[in-house]
Design an enzyme around this catalytic site. Sequence first.
Site, PDB file in Angstrom:
ATOM      1  N   SER A  41     -77.796 -14.051 -43.098  1.00  8.71           N
ATOM      2  CA  SER A  41     -78.676 -14.535 -44.160  1.00  8.71           C
ATOM      3  C   SER A  41     -78.478 -16.008 -44.506  1.00  8.71           C
ATOM      4  CB  SER A  41     -78.509 -13.694 -45.426  1.00  8.71           C
ATOM      5  OG  SER A  41     -77.264 -13.953 -46.038  1.00  8.71           O
ATOM      6  N   LYS A  78     -74.480 -16.715 -50.826  1.00  9.85           N
ATOM      7  CA  LYS A  78     -75.836 -17.254 -50.979  1.00  9.85           C
ATOM      8  C   LYS A  78     -75.762 -18.656 -51.583  1.00  9.85           C
ATOM      9  CE  LYS A  78     -77.490 -13.196 -49.858  1.00  9.85           C
ATOM     10  NZ  LYS A  78     -77.930 -12.943 -48.512  1.00  9.85           N
TER      11      LYS A  78
END
Length: 183
Positions: A41, A78
């Site tokens: 991701s 993230k």
Amino acid sequence: MENIKNKNVIFEWIKAFFIAIVIAFIIRTFLFTPVVVNGYSMEPTLQNKERMIVTKIGEPERFDIVVFHKSESEDYIKRVIGLPGDHIEYRDDTLYINGIPYDEPYLDELKEIIVDGSLTDSFTLQETPIGSDIVPEGHLFVMGDNRRDSTDSRHLGAIPMEKIIGTTNIVYFPIKEIKIISK
């Protein structure tokens, strides 16, 4: 006399070993901890299985990479996009924070190879699990750099600050990939 001297040397070694363990515990608990990137991701910024150092000092800032507890057994990595009170919106593959367009140079590499549509689909905070116009107080809005393959605040909602472990920008393994990541 020799026997007492040997016992003192052994005691000093045990004491030094104990002190080293206590110092390591304090550093890992309050200052730094290692983390392994799990998944894709954050590509191309971070690669699956890279190892990083997480700094537990200070508050995350916009565009920092953070590690947070998604669940008891799973942590996510993230990028911070929205801070408390921010109005976040994506339109035509452009990030708008409080109505101002922002460059995201860390996405340039992926944007160059995308041929079918945009990297980041358009959305507003209202259309996410947050369901309001702004990032709530005490929370962050985070996204993976690989926007097409990231479970992030668009799916999870805003991340409470108490779930944030810390920020990271140092890759230390594999050795050939050692780097400091800039915002």
